[in-house]
Design an enzyme around this catalytic site. Structure first.
Site, PDB file in Angstrom:
ATOM      1  N   GLU A   1      -0.733  -0.617  -2.061  1.00 23.27           N
ATOM      2  CA  GLU A   1      -1.837  -1.116  -1.800  1.00 23.27           C
ATOM      3  C   GLU A   1      -2.735  -0.644  -3.191  1.00 23.27           C
ATOM      4  O   GLU A   1      -3.697  -1.575  -3.472  1.00 23.27           O
ATOM      5  CB  GLU A   1      -2.435  -0.646  -0.652  1.00 23.27           C
ATOM      6  CG  GLU A   1      -1.689  -1.236   0.583  1.00 23.27           C
ATOM      7  CD  GLU A   1      -2.172  -0.796   2.052  1.00 23.27           C
ATOM      8  OE1 GLU A   1      -2.983   0.125   2.249  1.00 23.27           O
ATOM      9  OE2 GLU A   1      -1.907  -1.541   3.127  1.00 23.27           O
TER      10      GLU A   1
ATOM     11  N   GLU B   1       5.676   4.659   4.454  1.00 26.52           N
ATOM     12  CA  GLU B   1       4.341   4.487   4.490  1.00 26.52           C
ATOM     13  C   GLU B   1       3.460   5.213   3.107  1.00 26.52           C
ATOM     14  O   GLU B   1       2.520   4.569   2.818  1.00 26.52           O
ATOM     15  CB  GLU B   1       3.671   5.718   5.627  1.00 26.52           C
ATOM     16  CG  GLU B   1       2.359   5.820   5.762  1.00 26.52           C
ATOM     17  CD  GLU B   1       1.507   4.519   6.221  1.00 26.52           C
ATOM     18  OE1 GLU B   1       0.711   3.951   5.733  1.00 26.52           O
ATOM     19  OE2 GLU B   1       2.180   3.982   7.305  1.00 26.52           O
TER      20      GLU B   1
END
Length: 230
Positions: free
Chosen positions: A72, A65
């Site tokens: 991103e 994660e």
């Protein structure tokens, strides 16, 4: 100087973890689930190898994660416009998180399956002897409580929105009732997944926040347990 740089490195790493927790909802969910799993694991006599596997599975999800968030952020720095390659990079990173999460579910299920198979039937044996009409009474009481809470909160309508998620409350109360009436670990697991999916759809559709869904789930669980216990 070297010691100072080492301390700065640790501080930067901790800042990174805190940033992900503050900005990423999925990371907060992962952390909450990890804490819950580790807490309940203390009630079972896990071997050193099982504990190692559990910690590795939890760490893998959190690491993936964080890497996904870093990818991103890096892409967003380079371009804000749509680009097929940027989309692929984000999707691949998200896919890694999905695989890690699925792996953790499988690991947890394999570790706790045998123990739950022995624990659940003994726990629910007496409750299981309760009259069947208690199921309908539970559903009615949960529904009434949902309407009352939504009316008092003056937020949303009786069937949409509101302080708590009525769908989540009913889904998790049904999960508890199915667990009590069947005592089968596989059926219990499947009913829990269905309840989670119901709660997830309420959040994804924007009708409820994650905390409204959690409150609904807690209400459904507590009411069902209370009625069947009494």
């Amino acid at each position: 100087m070297k010691v100072r740089k080492l301390i700065d490195s640790f501080n930067d790493a901790i800042d990174g973890v805190i940033h992900v927790l503050k900005t990423q909802r999925n990371m907060r969910i992962h952390f909450a689930l990890a804490v819950a799993v580790l807490f309940f694991s203390s009630f079972f006599d896990l071997t050193r190898l099982e504990m190692l596997m559990l910690l590795f599975a939890i760490s893998l999800v959190i690491i993936c994660e964080m890497i996904n968030t870093a990818i991103e952020s890096s892409i967003d720095i380079i371009t804000k416009k749509y680009h097929p390659q940027a989309r692929i990079a984000k999707n691949v990173a998200a896919g890694a998180v999905l695989i890690a999460a699925f792996n953790s579910i499988v690991v947890g299920y394999l570790i706790f399956f045998d123990r739950l198979s022995q624990f659940i039937p003994n726990t629910f044996f007496k409750i299981k002897q309760s009259p069947p009409y208690l199921t309908f009474i539970t559903i009615i009481i949960v529904s009434l409580l949902i309407v009352i809470i939504k009316t008092l909160s003056l937020k949303g309508s009786h069937l949409k929105g509101g302080l708590i998620s009525g769908h989540s409350a009913l889904a998790f109360s049904l999960f508890i009732m199915i667990s009590i009436l069947t005592g089968d670990v596989l059926v219990i697991t499947l009913s829990l997944l269905m309840a989670i999916l119901v709660a997830h759809t309420r959040v994804e559709s924007g009708i409820h926040t994650i905390w409204e869904v959690i409150l609904g789930g807690i209400l459904g669980v507590l009411v069902a347990l209370l009625i069947f216990s009494i």
